[in-house]
Scaffold this active site. Structure first.
Site, PDB file in Angstrom:
ATOM      1  N   ASP A 103       0.875  -1.165   0.000  1.00  0.00           N
ATOM      2  CA  ASP A 103       0.000   0.000   0.000  1.00  0.00           C
ATOM      3  C   ASP A 103       0.917   1.221   0.000  1.00  0.00           C
ATOM      4  O   ASP A 103       1.502   1.564   1.023  1.00  0.00           O
ATOM      5  CB  ASP A 103      -0.889  -0.031   1.251  1.00  0.00           C
ATOM      6  CG  ASP A 103      -1.737   1.227   1.395  1.00  0.00           C
ATOM      7  OD1 ASP A 103      -1.684   2.094   0.494  1.00  0.00           O
ATOM      8  OD2 ASP A 103      -2.450   1.347   2.409  1.00  0.00           O
ATOM      9  N   GLU A 138      -7.223   0.568  -4.488  1.00  0.00           N
ATOM     10  CA  GLU A 138      -7.213   0.482  -3.020  1.00  0.00           C
ATOM     11  C   GLU A 138      -8.545   0.021  -2.431  1.00  0.00           C
ATOM     12  O   GLU A 138      -8.560  -0.892  -1.599  1.00  0.00           O
ATOM     13  CB  GLU A 138      -6.764   1.824  -2.418  1.00  0.00           C
ATOM     14  CG  GLU A 138      -5.265   2.037  -2.605  1.00  0.00           C
ATOM     15  CD  GLU A 138      -4.824   3.491  -2.501  1.00  0.00           C
ATOM     16  OE1 GLU A 138      -5.639   4.336  -2.089  1.00  0.00           O
ATOM     17  OE2 GLU A 138      -3.656   3.784  -2.831  1.00  0.00           O
ATOM     18  N   LYS A 149       2.879  11.319  -3.269  1.00  0.00           N
ATOM     19  CA  LYS A 149       1.840  10.675  -4.075  1.00  0.00           C
ATOM     20  C   LYS A 149       0.952  11.710  -4.778  1.00  0.00           C
ATOM     21  O   LYS A 149       0.421  11.460  -5.856  1.00  0.00           O
ATOM     22  CB  LYS A 149       0.996   9.789  -3.171  1.00  0.00           C
ATOM     23  CG  LYS A 149       0.029   8.869  -3.879  1.00  0.00           C
ATOM     24  CD  LYS A 149      -0.581   7.925  -2.862  1.00  0.00           C
ATOM     25  CE  LYS A 149      -1.618   7.008  -3.461  1.00  0.00           C
ATOM     26  NZ  LYS A 149      -2.169   6.101  -2.418  1.00  0.00           N
ATOM     27  N   ASP A 179     -13.111   5.382   1.058  1.00  0.00           N
ATOM     28  CA  ASP A 179     -11.672   5.390   1.350  1.00  0.00           C
ATOM     29  C   ASP A 179     -11.136   6.822   1.299  1.00  0.00           C
ATOM     30  O   ASP A 179     -10.899   7.363   0.225  1.00  0.00           O
ATOM     31  CB  ASP A 179     -10.964   4.495   0.321  1.00  0.00           C
ATOM     32  CG  ASP A 179      -9.454   4.432   0.524  1.00  0.00           C
ATOM     33  OD1 ASP A 179      -8.932   5.150   1.400  1.00  0.00           O
ATOM     34  OD2 ASP A 179      -8.798   3.669  -0.206  1.00  0.00           O
TER      35      ASP A 179
END
Lengths: 179, 622
Positions: free
Chosen positions: B25, B184, B87, B206
């Protein structure tokens, strides 16, 4: 899917379904999953390049077939496509066209006012109309076998689908550009 | 039978050997690695027993960067060289990063993707991410005791093609074999669904450090079918921190701050945010470099009020995903929360209100994604397990092509199940036109300028014809990672061109190669040896695949002559593998690949056939 699909002439065959407009949805979904269980690239992750390429091709085909049969309008278009030749009515009924014009006007207005409630309401009306159309198509395809009349309704369905698409695009744009 | 000979001396067909596969992850704030080892799925800790690796890399002059906790500790003293939340820059141009001015970095506005100027030189977000991945890779190798056979890396479901490609590039740079890019929320659904033997429609909400995803899935007998996904790839916990910083600045009547103070306030804001999930109010005391000491109190209710706008921003995509799935809110059996930011009570409350039920919180929102990725990695590496899941995922954004007047013609609509291939025909609009330029875009808007440009390429050599007579078929193909390739073909002549959608943004293959050469991981490795090793691995993999296919179906699907023919090519490849001759191995691999094309086709047809017959029998039985 050129040479490898000799056993499956069309999507109905692929999923082991009768070539009717009336759809056994559960059966379609079950058969789709069973085919994916066997052909999905994840099931062939350790296979040779050939095998993985074929897996991707078959999976794409199954996905496309599933989406085609699942959606009433696409299924109707597909059935017409399987017919040798079907005459298509030249014009749409004027009552339908008048209604379309009214709805488009409402859409433009709601869009300009960023009226999401009105847009949502309009979307529901269009979806209801599409559902009615689906029932009529079933009658024309499976009972009367009147492909020409069905082709006319499919044209109407395309109008409705386009309108529904524009409504959702407007809703998305309003959501994206913040309130 | 030849089969027995084939599996004999000194060959490692080893079909039942456990392969070391990991799930990663790669988060905005923290990253984790998990693996199924000795039958147990576990998040792997570092030497100090910590499982979370802060996604932070600090560049220093003339040495390898510092990654993780130590780097995070340095963030305040060396903000410009300490890259946090990288990210958010993956596959993004400077224009895409709305808050660039408020960040303590020196951005370089490269076309396609920004770079960052550091003491160690210019660094692409891909390189920074690769540093984080390298640490996780080393941790996994240490913990699992050897070389890894591959990794599943998770990405936000709402990541577009550029962001996915950048992630894949980072993994390659870190020396990882990418088995799959996995969304994800889908990873979370696997971990949750398998744990609880879940059936029915679930939503996964999420909210991570920098990205928001909502996915609607149907789980049915081990098949995880994503019905729709939506999100915002620039919305997350970081934005809540920034609200607190803005509030502090406003209260203290400060305007612009030096980079060190910005970083200090951002770290402080994160702690304040976390405390406010449990406390009704938090005292903020700090001393900044160029102002008087601060002492403020932020109340929970006030924090909720000033961030309500951000919570609301998650609800529009949630409604959109539901609409796209064709389901009503009442069809949703449960809502799974993922991501550290879902610990905030007002986020939970908003989710509960929208879905009319309290969300499921009986799982660790930080670990679930990595655990799900590990399950998929284990399956894709070929390790047997009782939990044979099948994932049917979708693309998050529509893919289309530019047409006349800067308008977009959608070719593959969002939420199409992947892999998917779809073709559309176009024609020339001028008499005698011999070339056509093709511009692939991604997004939902009508205008090309509002969508993300993915690739430009042209089809040349179209025979001169009257306008509207040429037939150009453009095929879009999206693989199981959600990555696009495009090809175009003029039908009457067969003139063809194709492109893997990559060079128009981000990194070219040449740039990747340069980074690979620069990178520490490969600086000492002999490039020749590495190339040979890669060929050997590919060859061995093909051998293993062919041998197990022969063992399963050789007797039934091939004639004796065909088996013998394949046997010969197998032996040539085995011979080639005993020598370190790259050309020989490559040729023998190609020969075996070609020699088994027909066999692979028959096997796949048989699979389809079995799916149908198996079903018919089952139905007769009931």
């Amino acid at each position: 899917m050129s040479d490898h699909s000799s056993s499956c002439r069309n999507y109905f065959d692929l999923f082991g379904l009768a070539p009717l407009f009336a759809l056994d949805r559960q059966r379609l979904e079950q058969h789709y999953r069973e085919i994916q269980q066997r052909v999905h690239p994840d099931r062939h992750a350790l296979g040779s390049d050939n095998e993985r390429r074929l897996a991707a091709q078959w999976t794409s085909l199954a996905n496309e077939g599933f989406q085609t049969l699942r959606h009433p309008l696409r299924r109707a278009q597909y059935i017409l496509q399987l017919q040798p030749v079907t005459a298509i009515p030249r014009s749409l009924p004027s009552a339908f066209l008048v209604e379309q014009l009214e709805w488009r006007e409402s859409l433009q207005q709601a869009k300009a006012n960023r009226d999401t409630d009105r847009l949502t309401q309009l979307y529901c009306v269009v979806q209801q109309q599409a559902a009615t159309l689906e029932l009529q198509l079933q009658d024309l395809f499976d009972i009367k076998g009147d492909y020409t009349a069905a082709a006319g309704l499919v044209q109407q369905g395309q109008f409705l689908e386009k309108l529904a698409g524009e409504i959702t695009t407007s809703l998305d744009e309003i959501a994206d550009t913040g309130s | 039978m030849t089969l027995l000979h084939i599996a004999e001396p000194g060959m490692s067909t080893a079909p039942h050997q456990h392969r070391r596969a990991i799930g990663i992850d790669l988060g905005t704030t923290n990253s984790l690695v998990a693996s199924i080892h000795n039958g147990a799925n576990k998040v792997l800790p570092d030497a100090e027993g910590r499982v979370l690796l802060p996604s932070v890399a600090r560049y220093v002059a003339a040495d390898a960067p510092i990654v993780g906790h130590a780097a995070l500790a340095d963030a305040q003293t060396d903000p410009a060289n300490t890259i946090i939340s990288v990210k958010r820059f993956m596959g993004r141009s400077l224009r895409d990063i709305g808050h660039a001015a408020a960040l303590p970095y020196q951005f370089i506005d490269n076309p396609g993707m920004v770079s960052l100027n550091t003491v160690a030189g210019e660094k692409s977000p891909v390189e920074v991410s690769a540093e984080i991945l390298k640490v996780l890779r080393a941790r996994a190798e240490e913990s699992l005791g050897g070389e890894l056979s591959g990794a599943v890396i998770t990405v936000p479901a709402y990541f577009d093609d550029a962001q996915r490609q950048a992630t894949r590039d980072a993994a390659q740079l870190a020396g990882l074999q990418v088995l799959r890019l996995l969304n994800e929320p889908t990873a979370a659904a696997i971990a949750y669904g398998l744990d609880n033997a879940t059936e029915g429609v679930y939503a996964v909400y999420d909210l991570g450090g920098g990205t928001f995803d909502i996915s609607i899935l149907r789980m049915h007998r081990g098949v995880f079918e994503v019905l729709a996904t939506a999100g915002d790839s620039a919305l997350g916990g970081d934005d809540f921190d920034r609200c607190i910083v803005d509030w502090i600045l406003q209260q203290a009547q400060l305007h612009s701050l030096p980079a060190q103070d910005t970083r200090q306030l951002l770290s402080l804001a994160r702690r304040v945010k976390e405390s406010l999930s449990a406390e009704p109010e938090v005292m903020i005391t700090t001393a900044l470099a160029n102002s008087n000491p601060l002492s403020l109190t932020l109340r929970q209710t006030e924090f909720w009020k000033m961030t309500q706008r951000l919570v609301q921003k998650t609800l529009a995509p949630t409604r959109r995903a539901l609409r796209d799935s064709g389901l009503a809110i009442t069809d949703v059996k449960g809502v799974v929360l993922v991501g550290g930011a879902t610990r905030m009570p007002h986020v939970r409350q908003a989710v509960a209100e929208l879905f009319g039920q309290p969300p499921l919180t009986d799982l660790d929102p930080d670990q679930i994604v990595a655990l799900g990725a590990a399950i998929q990695a284990n399956a894709l590496a070929g390790n047997h397990s009782e939990d044979q899941v099948l994932l049917l995922d979708v693309i998050p954004l529509s893919l289309g092509i530019e047409t006349m007047g800067g308008l977009v013609e959608k070719i593959i609509p969002r939420n199409s199940t992947i892999p998917v291939a779809r073709a559309q025909e176009f024609t020339t609009f001028k008499d005698g036109q011999t070339a056509m330029s093709i511009h692939a875009v991604q997004g939902e808007r009508e205008l090309v300028s509002d969508c993300r440009s993915l690739a430009h390429f042209s089809l040349k050599g179209i025979p001169a014809m009257a306008a509207g007579t040429a037939r150009i078929r453009v095929t879009f193909q999206v693989d199981a990672d959600g990555l696009l390739s495009v090809s175009a073909r003029e039908i009457s002549t067969g003139v063809e061109t194709s492109v893997a959608v990559k060079p128009s943004y981000g990194l070219s293959d040449a740039a990747i190669t340069r980074m690979l050469q620069d990178s520490q991981a490969f600086a000492n490795a002999d490039a020749e040896a590495r190339a040979l090793r890669e060929l050997q691995i590919d060859a061995q993999r093909l051998l293993d695949a062919t041998l197990s296919a022969l063992a399963e179906d050789g007797e039934t699907l091939l004639s004796a002559a065909e088996r013998a023919q394949i046997g010969v090519t197998i032996h040539s490849l085995q011979d080639a593998l005993t020598q370190a001759d790259r050309t020989a191995i490559r040729t023998a691999t190609e020969n075996l690949n070609q020699g088994t094309t027909e066999f692979a086709a028959r096997r796949m047809n048989r699979n389809i056939h079995n799916a149908l017959t198996g079903r018919t029998l089952a139905e007769v039985g009931t």
